[in-house]
Scaffold this motif. Structure first.
Motif, short mmCIF file in Angstrom:
data_model
loop_
_atom_site.label_atom_id
_atom_site.label_comp_id
_atom_site.label_asym_id
_atom_site.label_seq_id
_atom_site.Cartn_x
_atom_site.Cartn_y
_atom_site.Cartn_z
N ARG A 177 -35.43 1.60 -1.70
CA ARG A 177 -33.99 1.48 -1.44
C ARG A 177 -33.19 2.53 -2.23
NH1 ARG A 177 -35.41 -4.07 -2.07
NH2 ARG A 177 -35.51 -5.15 -0.07
N GLY A 178 -33.67 3.76 -2.23
CA GLY A 178 -32.94 4.85 -2.87
C GLY A 178 -33.05 4.90 -4.37
N ARG A 179 -33.98 4.12 -4.94
CA ARG A 179 -34.14 4.12 -6.40
C ARG A 179 -35.60 4.40 -6.74
NH1 ARG A 179 -31.63 2.77 -10.91
NH2 ARG A 179 -32.93 2.16 -12.69
N VAL A 180 -35.80 5.20 -7.78
CA VAL A 180 -37.15 5.52 -8.20
C VAL A 180 -37.82 4.30 -8.83
CG1 VAL A 180 -36.51 6.35 -10.52
CG2 VAL A 180 -38.56 7.25 -9.42
N ILE A 181 -39.10 4.08 -8.49
CA ILE A 181 -39.84 2.96 -9.09
C ILE A 181 -41.16 3.42 -9.71
CG2 ILE A 181 -38.81 1.22 -7.59
CD1 ILE A 181 -41.41 1.28 -5.93
N GLY A 182 -41.46 4.71 -9.59
CA GLY A 182 -42.69 5.21 -10.18
C GLY A 182 -43.05 6.58 -9.69
N VAL A 183 -44.14 7.11 -10.24
CA VAL A 183 -44.64 8.42 -9.80
C VAL A 183 -46.11 8.29 -9.43
CG1 VAL A 183 -42.99 9.84 -11.08
CG2 VAL A 183 -45.08 9.10 -12.21
N GLU A 184 -46.46 8.86 -8.30
CA GLU A 184 -47.86 8.93 -7.89
C GLU A 184 -48.48 10.15 -8.56
OE1 GLU A 184 -49.39 6.79 -6.06
OE2 GLU A 184 -47.93 5.75 -4.78
N THR A 185 -49.65 9.96 -9.17
CA THR A 185 -50.33 11.06 -9.85
C THR A 185 -51.80 11.09 -9.48
OG1 THR A 185 -51.16 9.96 -11.86
CG2 THR A 185 -48.81 10.52 -11.82
N THR A 186 -52.47 12.14 -9.88
CA THR A 186 -53.91 12.25 -9.65
C THR A 186 -54.70 11.25 -10.51
OG1 THR A 186 -53.92 14.05 -11.27
CG2 THR A 186 -53.86 14.65 -8.93
N ARG A 187 -54.00 10.56 -11.42
CA ARG A 187 -54.64 9.53 -12.24
C ARG A 187 -54.05 8.15 -11.95
NH1 ARG A 187 -55.12 12.24 -18.21
NH2 ARG A 187 -56.20 10.25 -18.62
N GLY A 188 -53.47 8.04 -10.75
CA GLY A 188 -52.97 6.75 -10.31
C GLY A 188 -51.46 6.63 -10.39
N LEU A 189 -50.96 5.49 -9.93
CA LEU A 189 -49.52 5.21 -9.94
C LEU A 189 -49.07 4.84 -11.35
CD1 LEU A 189 -46.78 4.57 -8.51
CD2 LEU A 189 -47.64 2.24 -8.20
N ILE A 190 -47.97 5.47 -11.79
CA ILE A 190 -47.34 5.10 -13.06
C ILE A 190 -45.95 4.55 -12.74
CG2 ILE A 190 -46.55 5.91 -15.30
CD1 ILE A 190 -48.59 8.17 -15.12
N LYS A 191 -45.72 3.28 -13.05
CA LYS A 191 -44.44 2.65 -12.74
C LYS A 191 -43.40 3.01 -13.79
CE LYS A 191 -46.64 -1.38 -10.58
NZ LYS A 191 -46.80 -2.86 -10.67
N THR A 192 -42.18 3.17 -13.35
CA THR A 192 -41.06 3.43 -14.25
C THR A 192 -39.76 3.33 -13.47
OG1 THR A 192 -40.13 4.99 -15.86
CG2 THR A 192 -41.06 5.93 -13.86
N LYS A 193 -38.67 3.09 -14.19
CA LYS A 193 -37.36 3.06 -13.55
C LYS A 193 -36.55 4.31 -13.83
CE LYS A 193 -37.06 -1.99 -13.62
NZ LYS A 193 -36.33 -3.17 -14.12
N LYS A 194 -37.09 5.20 -14.69
CA LYS A 194 -36.40 6.45 -14.98
C LYS A 194 -37.42 7.59 -15.03
CE LYS A 194 -32.26 4.99 -17.52
NZ LYS A 194 -31.50 5.11 -18.80
#
Length: 416
Positions: A215-232
């Motif tokens: 919904r237009g807000r960041v919730i994480g980053v996809e990386t070569t070592r898996g998903l890392i959740k974050t709000k910023k």
């Protein structure tokens, strides 16, 4: 050096550094962080350090697709100065220079700061008037700056060619005495070690493959070592900024170019300042090892390459010999390129993006190294509070729609 110090030095040399304590940890990524910083160069590491030190935010990850300082931080010519024209630029670069002046003590790591002065040469009346205008603006902003005449330039740099009949006669120069150089990898290592001690996770060999949103807000980053959740998330990846923005679904007004430099064989000390010339198109300083560190302008072709081109090398060496004829017999030892991202007004973008919780720090062009601590300081404030500091309030992405540009093409000089 004492007897026991010599024995210790020999023992460690023969042991090939086995058993040495690592300067920072290499942890596995956690599932979630308060802040994720993409980019393990000087700006990203400085941001993480100041987030933890100034704002108490230490549940932070710095993720780097390669190795720390392997991008522009390790590929620049180490020049530091704050003599920019406009108030907005002067404020942030002067903050950075002030931080540099105490950085070795703050990080407990010798960054080898050398405030040997930075000279910007004038070769015609237009150059001289532009430099005088900038010097006056600097003085109004409380920044040290002065004008030298031709003889004063010669006294300051004895090996320079001031022959009035030369192709590019020297009419004078501006001088910022507090400017100079610092050791680029030491800046990165110092920030990395200090950030690590404050609890920041530094994760290398971890490439971002996507920016996850809801919904237009960041919730994480996809990386070569898996998903890392974050709000910023803070993006600090220099020449690859537009690629990360594309992953997040928006476009940046930046272009990426290759900026190259080279060093000569080492010689005895002959140049104890930094000399820059826009018209002759070269800048040069001498390293502690005796090499002349030489740079020029960007390669005009858009590129993500870290390779240079022969025509740029030919031009910068011709300019070097024009200013310093004694360098004509020196041999080039090595050459490299770095990928820089440049905005239309030659000023950076530091602030919010169209995606909630996603912030960006980019567009430093060829002036990124000198801004490293100041950039990290204001970006940390922006990430921690969600709003810009007064020093970076003008450097928004929105200025390219409002028209409130900060044109620093002139003060950026040849490339710095």
């Amino acid at each position: 050096m004492g007897k026991y110090s010599i024995i210790s030095l020999i023992r460690n040399a023969l042991a090939y550094h086995e058993g040495w304590e690592k300067a920072w940890r290499s942890p596995e990524p956690q599932n979630e962080y308060d802040v994720v910083i993409i980019g393990g160069g000087g700006h990203g590491l400085a941001t993480a350090f100041y987030l933890a030190k100034e704002h108490g935010v230490n549940n932070v990850a710095v993720i780097e697709k390669s190795w720390l300082g392997g991008g522009n931080t390790g590929r620049n010519t180490t020049i530091i100065r704050s003599n920019y024209l406009w108030d907005e630029s002067a404020g942030i670069y002067e903050k950075s220079l002030q931080l540099y002046e105490g950085l070795s003590q703050e990080l407990n790591f010798n960054i080898m700061l050398s405030q040997r002065g930075v000279l910007n040469l004038a070769h015609n009346l237009h150059d001289l008037r532009e430099l005088e205008r900038r010097v006056n603006a600097n003085i109004l902003n409380g920044i040290d700056s002065e004008i030298l005449n031709t003889q004063e330039v010669k006294n300051f740099v004895p090996i320079i060619n001031t022959d009035p009949n030369s192709r590019y006669p020297i009419l004078g120069a501006s001088l910022q005495r507090r400017g100079g150089t610092a050791r680029h990898d030491a800046v990165a290592w110092g920030f990395a070690r200090s950030a690590d001690k404050l609890g920041v996770d530094i994760i290398q060999q971890c490439e971002v493959t996507g920016i996850k949103q809801r919904r237009g807000r960041v919730i994480g980053v996809e990386t070569t070592r898996g998903l890392i959740k974050t709000k910023k998330v803070g993006i600090v990846v220099a020449g690859h900024s537009s690629e990360l923005a594309r992953m997040a679904g928006f476009r940046l007004p930046v272009n990426s170019y290759t900026l190259q430099a080279l060093v000569t064989e080492p010689v005895k000390p002959v140049l104890d300042t930094v000399v820059m010339s826009n018209a002759v198109h070269v800048y040069v300083s001498q390293s502690d090892k005796g090499e002349l560190v030489i740079g020029a302008g960007i390669d005009g072709a858009h590129s993500y390459s870290q390779r240079g081109s022969l025509h740029v090398i030919e031009g910068q060496l011709g300019a070097l010999c024009e200013l310093f004829p004694i360098t004509s017999r020196l041999r080039m030892m090595r050459q490299w390129g770095g990928t820089v991202d440049t905005c239309p007004d030659a000023s950076p973008i530091i602030g919010k993006t169209p995606v909630d919780g996603l912030f960006i720090n980019c567009g430093w062009g060829t002036g990124g190294f000198k801004a490293t601590p100041g950039s990290g300081w204001v970006f940390a404030h922006t990430l921690a509070t969600g709003e810009p500091h007064a020093l970076n309030a003008a450097f928004t992405l929105d200025r390219f729609t409002s028209g409130l540009l900060i044109d620093e093409h002139g003060a950026a000089a040849v490339a710095h």
